[in-house]
Write a protein that holds these residues in place. Structure first.
Motif, short mmCIF file in Angstrom:
data_model
loop_
_atom_site.label_atom_id
_atom_site.label_comp_id
_atom_site.label_asym_id
_atom_site.label_seq_id
_atom_site.Cartn_x
_atom_site.Cartn_y
_atom_site.Cartn_z
N ASP A 8 -44.01 -48.18 31.67
CA ASP A 8 -45.01 -49.00 30.98
C ASP A 8 -44.29 -49.85 29.94
N PRO A 9 -44.06 -51.14 30.22
CA PRO A 9 -43.32 -51.99 29.29
C PRO A 9 -44.00 -52.17 27.93
N ASP A 10 -45.29 -51.85 27.84
CA ASP A 10 -46.00 -51.97 26.57
C ASP A 10 -45.96 -50.69 25.73
N ALA A 11 -45.42 -49.62 26.31
CA ALA A 11 -45.31 -48.36 25.56
C ALA A 11 -44.38 -48.56 24.38
N LEU A 12 -44.71 -47.93 23.26
CA LEU A 12 -43.92 -48.12 22.05
C LEU A 12 -42.78 -47.11 21.97
N LEU A 13 -41.59 -47.62 21.63
CA LEU A 13 -40.46 -46.76 21.34
C LEU A 13 -40.59 -46.30 19.90
N VAL A 14 -40.52 -45.01 19.69
CA VAL A 14 -40.58 -44.50 18.32
C VAL A 14 -39.28 -44.88 17.62
N PRO A 15 -39.32 -45.01 16.30
CA PRO A 15 -38.09 -45.35 15.58
C PRO A 15 -36.98 -44.33 15.88
N GLY A 16 -35.78 -44.84 16.07
CA GLY A 16 -34.63 -43.99 16.37
C GLY A 16 -33.48 -44.83 16.86
N THR A 17 -32.42 -44.19 17.29
CA THR A 17 -31.25 -44.89 17.82
C THR A 17 -31.25 -44.75 19.33
N TYR A 18 -31.27 -45.88 20.01
CA TYR A 18 -31.29 -45.92 21.46
C TYR A 18 -30.01 -46.59 21.95
N HIS A 19 -29.60 -46.23 23.15
CA HIS A 19 -28.42 -46.84 23.76
C HIS A 19 -28.85 -47.46 25.08
N PHE A 20 -28.34 -48.66 25.35
CA PHE A 20 -28.61 -49.34 26.62
C PHE A 20 -27.40 -49.12 27.50
N VAL A 21 -27.65 -48.70 28.73
CA VAL A 21 -26.58 -48.46 29.70
C VAL A 21 -26.88 -49.30 30.94
N VAL A 22 -25.90 -50.09 31.37
CA VAL A 22 -26.05 -50.86 32.60
C VAL A 22 -25.98 -49.89 33.76
N GLU A 54 -30.87 -49.17 31.59
CA GLU A 54 -31.89 -48.26 31.08
C GLU A 54 -31.58 -47.91 29.64
N LEU A 55 -32.61 -47.52 28.92
CA LEU A 55 -32.44 -47.06 27.55
C LEU A 55 -32.31 -45.55 27.55
N ARG A 56 -31.47 -45.08 26.63
CA ARG A 56 -31.32 -43.64 26.47
C ARG A 56 -31.52 -43.28 25.01
N PHE A 57 -32.21 -42.17 24.83
CA PHE A 57 -32.46 -41.63 23.49
C PHE A 57 -31.98 -40.19 23.52
N GLN A 58 -31.03 -39.87 22.68
CA GLN A 58 -30.43 -38.53 22.65
C GLN A 58 -29.97 -38.11 24.05
N LYS A 59 -29.30 -39.05 24.73
CA LYS A 59 -28.71 -38.87 26.06
C LYS A 59 -29.73 -38.73 27.19
N ASN A 60 -31.02 -38.83 26.90
CA ASN A 60 -32.05 -38.75 27.93
C ASN A 60 -32.57 -40.15 28.25
N ARG A 61 -32.83 -40.41 29.53
CA ARG A 61 -33.37 -41.69 29.95
C ARG A 61 -34.77 -41.86 29.39
N VAL A 62 -35.04 -43.06 28.87
CA VAL A 62 -36.36 -43.39 28.33
C VAL A 62 -37.24 -43.87 29.48
N ASP A 63 -38.46 -43.35 29.55
CA ASP A 63 -39.43 -43.79 30.55
C ASP A 63 -39.80 -45.24 30.28
#
Length: 141
Positions: free
Chosen positions: A47-61, A35-44
């Motif tokens: 919807d795979p077509d939803a746009l991620l706003v610019p920022g730093t994301y972390h992928f966690v297995v 999952e992707l996390r933005f500011q320690k919160n899980r990204v919804d």
């Protein structure tokens, strides 16, 4: 790094589809779900077509029990990666009733350049060229 681009010319909405980023991370993590996390919160990611706003994301297995694993191996070379046994549904695309004739590669390249008008990887407007999702060196793959 992914560059964020407008969802439509002049729309003012920029981002990268969450599904594209998750697919890239899946490959880089040797086919491990996460999952992707933005500011320690899980990204919804519903919807795979939803746009991620610019920022730093972390992928966690995410382990089968739901536990996060931040210490996983990275696939550093395309030749080291093998496709997963079960191909994700969104990778399969639609089913065609017939197989259209294969287009001339140079025609496809010219059409893509004319449609995109900029390099989608760098944003350059001049001297851009076609690229391959699968490197030419891995053609046999």
């Amino acid at each position: 790094m992914f560059h964020a681009f407008p969802s439509a010319p002049g729309s003012g909405v920029v981002g990268v589809p969450v599904g594209v980023v998750l697919d890239a991370c899946f490959v880089l993590a040797f086919n491990k779900q996460g999952e992707l996390r933005f500011q320690k919160n899980r990204v919804d990611d519903s919807d795979p077509d939803a746009l991620l706003v610019p920022g730093t994301y972390h992928f966690v297995v995410v382990q089968p029990g739901g536990e996060a694993d931040e210490n996983y191996s990275l696939c550093e070379s395309f030749s080291a990666w093998t496709p997963p046994v079960s191909i994700p549904a969104r990778w399969k695309g639609g089913e065609a009733d017939y197989a259209p004739p294969l287009p001339n590669i140079s025609d496809v390249s010219a059409a893509v350049k004319a449609d995109d008008k900029i390099c989608i990887m760098t944003g350059a407007r001049t001297a851009f060229q076609s690229s391959h999702l699968v490197p030419k060196a891995e053609r046999a793959w």
